[in-house]
Write an enzyme that holds these catalytic residues in place. Structure first.
Site, PDB file in Angstrom:
ATOM      1  CE  LYS A 106      95.713  27.538 -25.705  1.00 26.55           C
ATOM      2  NZ  LYS A 106      94.107  27.773 -25.280  1.00 26.55           N
ATOM      3  N   GLY A 218      94.263  26.569  -8.765  1.00 27.43           N
ATOM      4  CA  GLY A 218      94.826  27.570  -9.791  1.00 27.43           C
ATOM      5  C   GLY A 218      94.677  28.836  -9.378  1.00 27.43           C
ATOM      6  N   GLY A 220      95.720  31.806 -11.257  1.00 29.54           N
ATOM      7  CA  GLY A 220      96.276  32.807 -12.459  1.00 29.54           C
ATOM      8  C   GLY A 220      94.933  33.584 -12.657  1.00 29.54           C
ATOM      9  CG  ASN A 221      93.039  36.236 -16.254  1.00 29.81           C
ATOM     10  OD1 ASN A 221      92.676  37.223 -15.501  1.00 29.81           O
ATOM     11  ND2 ASN A 221      92.342  36.007 -17.251  1.00 29.81           N
ATOM     12  N   GLY A 223      91.558  31.496 -12.178  1.00 31.01           N
ATOM     13  CA  GLY A 223      91.283  30.921 -10.958  1.00 31.01           C
ATOM     14  C   GLY A 223      91.050  32.188 -10.095  1.00 31.01           C
TER      15      GLY A 223
HETATM   16  N1  GLU Z   1      93.331  30.790 -24.191  1.00 34.59           N
HETATM   17  C1  GLU Z   1      91.992  31.278 -23.991  1.00 34.59           C
HETATM   18  C2  GLU Z   1      91.279  29.892 -24.156  1.00 34.59           C
HETATM   19  O1  GLU Z   1      91.809  28.433 -24.229  1.00 34.59           O
HETATM   20  C3  GLU Z   1      91.287  32.200 -24.867  1.00 34.59           C
HETATM   21  C4  GLU Z   1      91.614  32.073 -26.196  1.00 34.59           C
HETATM   22  C5  GLU Z   1      91.057  33.202 -27.177  1.00 34.59           C
HETATM   23  O2  GLU Z   1      90.619  34.407 -26.608  1.00 34.59           O
HETATM   24  O3  GLU Z   1      91.383  33.017 -28.500  1.00 34.59           O
HETATM   25  O4  GLU Z   1      89.900  29.732 -24.583  1.00 34.59           O
END
Ligand code: GLU
Length: 416
Positions: A106, A218, A220-221, A223
């Site tokens: 991340k 939420g 956002g995308n 929710g």
């Molecule tokens: N940020 C999203 C998650 O937490 C997607 C991660 C991704 O597609 O690599 O799963």
């Protein structure tokens, strides 16, 4: 804030529980507590007013025993290294639960995107990518969107990475716009995955989706798309919220109209004929399905006793603390944990990467069918483990995820 549970406390406690149930080798447990690699960077950019500002960012790579690191990049004023470390660990388990050949990572930048112009965000993104350049790449670590980053951010990442290499490399990042190698269905994938899980969970409880009362925290995308899909499937959306607060309408609201209202006013609050309420009140509404799709630490020992939903499907990562988990389980709530419920996003990221590597483009129907197969299979795997082990779905998902990663580590052996 109750208990002061940080996201990392939660992630480590979850790992401890899984390790105990799996009777995991203590050496492997110890190894999995820490990320393999962490890079912290100072991102200096020119602001629109001519001044120079420095933002702190990081990329945390937790584990890559099952494949290249994979995980989103978050822009948020509350980003901390501990939080990103927890989120990276959850990505490792998530990719293993849904059985795609990736490890977990991340990224995060501590900034407030709401106060930044497009130009500033573009310069921030490009500078950040140039600083973590050596760590990422299509076979190393593949970033994607997360909180307050989107397809445009991913396009800037693809361009920066490609410019630095000297040729176009769409497979270096996922969640891109369709025009530069993005996949059909990626934007809605997390929410569609959440709703497939809700549907499977509802089957187990004998609950009909038609007119089922759903609350979404939420907008956002994740929710907003979850509310939209649920509405299209005939559910009754009785409450939604964003960071400014929530709205409640027992007769059911139209999420498309709420979306328009939010686009116009900046928030869901004060939507026609709805009652305004706080995020805390929203979570405690009487409903069938609750989808927390905001941030970590929302359902805690302070409010868990007051939660009335029959099904909770975690669109967000880490919305529930371990103490709250116990309380919800004792109440008989069917909780579909984050590493299963929101795995649709990274699953379609994987499909995007495969399409990029093979220079193919799949139709929306193909993508959604493959997504449904993956999610339903993962749901059944977790449910079966939960039945066999007589454990809640969270523990079952962790046992499955951590177990698969441990198996990969044992198989690879340790070098040197
Ligand atoms: N940020 C999203 C998650 O937490 C997607 C991660 C991704 O597609 O690599 O799963």
């Amino acid at each position: 804030m109750e208990g002061r549970y940080s996201a990392l406390d939660t992630a480590l406690e979850q790992l401890r529980i899984a390790a105990e149930k799996l009777e995991l080798d203590t050496g492997i447990h110890e190894m999995l507590k820490y990320p393999k690699r962490t890079l912290v960077v100072s991102i200096n950019i020119r602001m629109d007013d001519g001044s120079i500002k420095t933002f702190t960012g990081c990329r945390v790579q937790h584990n890559d025993a099952r494949g290249p690191f994979k995980g989103g990049i978050r822009y948020h004023p509350d980003v901390t290294l501990d939080e990103v470390t927890a989120l990276a660990m959850w990505m490792t388990w998530k990719c293993a639960v849904v059985d795609i050949p990736y490890g977990g990572a991340k990224g995060g930048v501590c900034c407030n995107p709401k106060e930044m112009s497009m130009g500033e965000l573009e310069r921030l993104t490009r500078r950040y990518i140039s600083l973590i350049f050596d760590l990422i790449g299509p076979y190393r670590d593949v970033p994607a969107p997360d909180v307050y980053t989107d397809a445009q951010t991913m396009a800037w990442i693809m361009d920066t990475y490609s410019q630095m290499k000297g040729y176009s490399i769409p497979e270096c990042v996922t969640g891109k716009p369709l025009s530069v190698g993005g996949s059909e269905g990626r934007a809605e994938a997390t929410s569609l995955g959440v709703m497939f899980c809700v549907r499977e969970a509802a089957k187990l409880l004998g609950l009909k989706m038609k007119n089922a009362q759903m609350v979404v925290q939420g907008f956002g995308n994740v929710g907003w798309n979850a509310a939209k899909i649920a509405y299209d499937w005939g559910c009754k959306i009785i409450g939604v919220s964003d960071s400014s607060g929530g709205i409640y309408c027992p007769e059911g609201l139209n999420p498309y109209k709420v979306y328009q209202h939010k686009t116009k006013t900046g928030s869901v609050v004060d939507f026609e004929q709805c009652k305004n309420l706080t995020n805390e009140e929203l979570l405690e509404l009487e409903c069938d399905i609750l989808v927390p799709a905001a941030l970590e630490n929302q359902i805690t020992k302070t409010n868990a006793a007051n939660i009335k939903a029959k099904i909770i499907a975690e669109g967000a990562n880490g919305p529930t603390t371990p103490e709250a988990d116990k309380m919800l389980n004792e109440k008989g709530v069917l909780l579909v944990p984050d590493i299963l419920a929101n795995s649709g996003g990274v699953t379609v990221s994987y499909f995007e990467w495969v399409q990029n590597l093979t220079r193919e483009h799949w139709t929306l129907e193909e993508v959604n069918q493959k997504l449904e197969n993956k999610i339903v299979k993962a749901f059944n795997d977790v449910y079966k483990t939960s039945e066999d082990e007589e454990e809640p779905m969270r523990t079952a998902a962790l046992m499955l995820g951590v177990g698969r990663v441990a198996e990969a580590i044992r198989t690879l052996g340790l070098w040197p």
